[in-house]
Design a protein around this motif. Sequence first.
Motif, mmCIF file in Angstrom:
data_model
loop_
_atom_site.group_PDB
_atom_site.id
_atom_site.type_symbol
_atom_site.label_atom_id
_atom_site.label_comp_id
_atom_site.label_asym_id
_atom_site.label_seq_id
_atom_site.Cartn_x
_atom_site.Cartn_y
_atom_site.Cartn_z
ATOM 1 N N SER A 199 -15.569 -8.386 3.662
ATOM 2 C CA SER A 199 -16.823 -8.413 2.924
ATOM 3 C C SER A 199 -16.638 -7.807 1.533
ATOM 4 C CB SER A 199 -17.903 -7.642 3.687
ATOM 5 O OG SER A 199 -17.532 -6.284 3.835
ATOM 6 N N GLU A 200 -17.613 -8.031 0.689
ATOM 7 C CA GLU A 200 -17.514 -7.580 -0.705
ATOM 8 C C GLU A 200 -17.462 -6.058 -0.791
ATOM 9 O OE1 GLU A 200 -19.956 -8.149 -4.922
ATOM 10 O OE2 GLU A 200 -20.373 -9.444 -3.206
ATOM 11 N N ASN A 201 -18.196 -5.369 0.096
ATOM 12 C CA ASN A 201 -18.215 -3.899 0.082
ATOM 13 C C ASN A 201 -17.299 -3.317 1.159
ATOM 14 O OD1 ASN A 201 -19.715 -4.789 2.231
ATOM 15 N ND2 ASN A 201 -21.365 -3.306 1.987
ATOM 16 N N TYR A 202 -16.176 -3.943 1.384
ATOM 17 C CA TYR A 202 -15.208 -3.589 2.420
ATOM 18 C C TYR A 202 -14.760 -2.131 2.296
ATOM 19 C CZ TYR A 202 -10.736 -3.984 5.037
ATOM 20 O OH TYR A 202 -9.687 -3.828 5.906
ATOM 21 N N LEU A 203 -14.787 -1.408 3.434
ATOM 22 C CA LEU A 203 -14.322 -0.022 3.505
ATOM 23 C C LEU A 203 -13.101 0.033 4.409
ATOM 24 C CD1 LEU A 203 -14.482 3.079 3.240
ATOM 25 C CD2 LEU A 203 -16.184 3.045 5.094
ATOM 26 N N TRP A 204 -12.018 0.623 3.905
ATOM 27 C CA TRP A 204 -10.755 0.751 4.651
ATOM 28 C C TRP A 204 -10.382 2.218 4.703
ATOM 29 C CZ3 TRP A 204 -5.785 2.568 3.728
ATOM 30 C CH2 TRP A 204 -4.731 2.036 4.495
ATOM 31 N N ALA A 210 -5.142 -3.870 -0.950
ATOM 32 C CA ALA A 210 -3.899 -4.607 -1.159
ATOM 33 C C ALA A 210 -2.912 -3.804 -1.993
ATOM 34 C CB ALA A 210 -4.192 -5.945 -1.832
ATOM 35 N N GLU A 211 -3.378 -3.229 -3.083
ATOM 36 C CA GLU A 211 -2.475 -2.530 -3.992
ATOM 37 C C GLU A 211 -2.004 -1.196 -3.417
ATOM 38 O OE1 GLU A 211 -1.092 -3.883 -6.639
ATOM 39 O OE2 GLU A 211 -2.221 -5.665 -6.043
ATOM 40 N N ALA A 212 -2.889 -0.521 -2.681
ATOM 41 C CA ALA A 212 -2.526 0.799 -2.161
ATOM 42 C C ALA A 212 -1.604 0.705 -0.956
ATOM 43 C CB ALA A 212 -3.786 1.583 -1.792
ATOM 44 N N PHE A 213 -1.921 -0.193 -0.022
ATOM 45 C CA PHE A 213 -1.156 -0.219 1.230
ATOM 46 C C PHE A 213 -0.327 -1.472 1.422
ATOM 47 C CE2 PHE A 213 -0.547 -1.228 5.717
ATOM 48 C CZ PHE A 213 0.132 -0.087 6.125
ATOM 49 N N LYS A 258 4.597 -4.372 2.435
ATOM 50 C CA LYS A 258 5.266 -5.658 2.615
ATOM 51 C C LYS A 258 6.464 -5.820 1.681
ATOM 52 C CE LYS A 258 3.291 -9.378 3.903
ATOM 53 N NZ LYS A 258 2.545 -10.636 4.010
ATOM 54 N N ALA A 259 6.461 -5.099 0.568
ATOM 55 C CA ALA A 259 7.628 -5.139 -0.322
ATOM 56 C C ALA A 259 8.805 -4.354 0.259
ATOM 57 C CB ALA A 259 7.255 -4.574 -1.699
ATOM 58 N N SER A 260 8.523 -3.373 1.110
ATOM 59 C CA SER A 260 9.575 -2.527 1.682
ATOM 60 C C SER A 260 10.093 -3.040 3.008
ATOM 61 C CB SER A 260 9.044 -1.097 1.856
ATOM 62 O OG SER A 260 8.723 -0.527 0.609
ATOM 63 N N ALA A 264 13.602 -1.385 1.399
ATOM 64 C CA ALA A 264 13.269 -0.757 0.115
ATOM 65 C C ALA A 264 12.465 0.503 0.392
ATOM 66 C CB ALA A 264 12.460 -1.726 -0.763
ATOM 67 N N PRO A 265 12.530 1.507 -0.500
ATOM 68 C CA PRO A 265 11.832 2.776 -0.256
ATOM 69 C C PRO A 265 10.329 2.575 -0.054
ATOM 70 C CG PRO A 265 13.334 2.977 -2.113
ATOM 71 C CD PRO A 265 13.266 1.519 -1.784
ATOM 72 N N TRP A 266 9.753 3.424 0.783
ATOM 73 C CA TRP A 266 8.308 3.416 1.027
ATOM 74 C C TRP A 266 7.845 4.859 1.172
ATOM 75 C CZ3 TRP A 266 5.029 3.828 5.724
ATOM 76 C CH2 TRP A 266 3.712 3.392 5.507
#
Length: 351
Positions: A54-59, A75-78, A83-85, A123-125
């Motif tokens: 939803s638009e006001n999604y809480l994670w 997406a940017e934080a977790f 997925k890059a590591s 890769a480091p995480w």
Amino acid sequence: MVFLHTHAKILKNRGNLMLTSECQEEKKAVLAYYEALESAPNEALVDVIAAHVSENYLWRGFHPFDEHHGAASVAEAFWHPFKASFQPVQRRMDIFIAGSNSLASNKDVWVVSMGHLMGLFDAPWLGIAPTGKLAFLRYCEFNRIEAGKIAETAMYFDIPHLMMQAGLHPFPTQTAAHLVQPGPATHGGLLFGPQVPEEGQKTLDTINAMISDLGQWNSGLSLEDELRRTWCEDMLWWGPAGIGSTYTIARYAQQHSGPFRGAFSDRSKTNHICRLAEGHYGGFFGWPNFTARLSGEFMGMPATGKVGEFRVIDIYRREGDKLAENWIFIDLLHFWKQQGVDVLTNITKDK
């Protein structure tokens, strides 16, 4: 990906058992999200997540992630760094259930999955050096569904467990066993289809009875006899890294419950956000579940006299009229940071 039966919102008679499918659409929404997330390239993650939340999604996630709002932030934080590591990421679920939140007056529906996120740690995480080998991140996730989309997520994961796979030792001692944790002994935790409502109610009642006993640390009974009221004698307690896993009431009392109760005072009342059950499985989470003061030694570290928060997910399997297995996720990094010990920063800095 295992897909759900398409007969949602109906009742179907199988023998003498009536199965309800009131949460089938919500299960389908989460499974569709998982499938899209698993196959999405990193550059498309924001759009993929946005299409399912939803638009006001809480994670909510364990330290160092904490709370995030909206698809882009999550997406940017977790997901992007993770997925890059770890390439490629495979979700290996051991439990998948859904139900109405027994603590909410509007009976909002939550879908719960538990298992491991698996990949090659290349890769480091979070400052943890890669191993170039297979690695598992234990996770459990509660997803609240609203109008066909995920409105809220509590995604709890065992970072110290991953650190130990990478050869690090985040805590000085562990009273129970460290291992990659299996799913249910019955191999029956993936409830993709409709279930018997009465079984879920039995599970919820048993969990509630256990919580009631837990709230009375001085019941007058011995610890073992108190546990026997709601636990099978050969219970399995799958605890977080730093505490470990243990087997049987006697060893659980010796290797976790007894030491934990001896280390803490001034425990607050339990404060769960969601508590539900389906079939023989159920669980809860809070943010935090409770607070307590570290008055004695715990996990090999001395008393601080400070109050700390416990962010916890507990998942249970019921057998008969008692609890047989329990998978526990505790944000120990957050707890210890409140005590003045930044475990993640200290151990990765030392490396």
